[in-house]
Design an enzyme around this catalytic site. Structure first.
Site, short mmCIF file in Angstrom:
data_model
loop_
_atom_site.label_atom_id
_atom_site.label_comp_id
_atom_site.label_asym_id
_atom_site.label_seq_id
_atom_site.Cartn_x
_atom_site.Cartn_y
_atom_site.Cartn_z
N CYS A 1 103.84 -71.84 6.41
CA CYS A 1 101.76 -72.10 6.84
C CYS A 1 101.42 -72.10 5.18
CB CYS A 1 101.50 -70.58 6.97
SG CYS A 1 102.29 -69.63 6.73
N LYS A 2 101.23 -70.93 4.23
CA LYS A 2 100.37 -71.26 3.18
C LYS A 2 101.00 -70.09 2.48
CE LYS A 2 96.46 -70.31 0.37
NZ LYS A 2 95.05 -70.02 -0.17
#
Length: 144
Positions: free
Chosen positions: A101-102
């Site tokens: 993800c981030k």
């Protein structure tokens, strides 16, 4: 008058044992993911769980697929419906799915959900996620 001790309440939380193979994901480093992008393996599927708007603003790791964490029902869809909705084939028992993800939090949550749903065969995580990838100069694929 003597003071009375407060009652103590205990709760029990069930957790998997650390030696349980189903409790852990394979952890991938930046160099592992770079190797995967340079020499793709059709049975190792890199999945970005960020929302589509995030991908449009930053791009993604080349060769990865987008499966937003908000689409948690996706892990339980029949293969045909999954492909129609997300544009790639649903991973099978012979595949390994690797989530990012981030910053790693949503990727870990997606990995746990995938394990519970039996999504793919093996489950992996890239905890450095997008922040490490971008920060260390990884190639970027832009969404069209």
């Amino acid at each position: 008058m003597p003071m009375r001790q407060p009652r103590r309440h205990f709760t029990t939380t069930l957790v998997r044992r650390k030696d349980d193979p189903a409790a852990t994901s394979t952890i991938y480093s930046m160099s592992d993911i770079q190797s995967l992008t340079e020499s793709p393996d059709p049975h190792r599927i890199l999945i970005d769980v960020r929302e589509p708007a995030e991908l449009k603003s930053t791009g993604k790791i080349p060769g990865s697929y987008n499966l937003p964490i908000s689409a948690s029902d996706a892990y339980f869809l029949p293969a045909e419906e999954f492909e129609e909705r997300f544009g790639f084939q649903k991973p099978g028992k012979d595949d390994e799915v690797i989530f990012y993800c981030k910053a790693g939090v949503r990727g870990r949550a997606a990995a746990q959900l995938a394990k519970q749903a039996g999504f793919g065969g093996k489950v992996g995580e890239f905890p450095g996620s997008w922040l490490e990838w971008e920060g260390k100069g990884g190639k970027v694929e832009r969404e069209t």
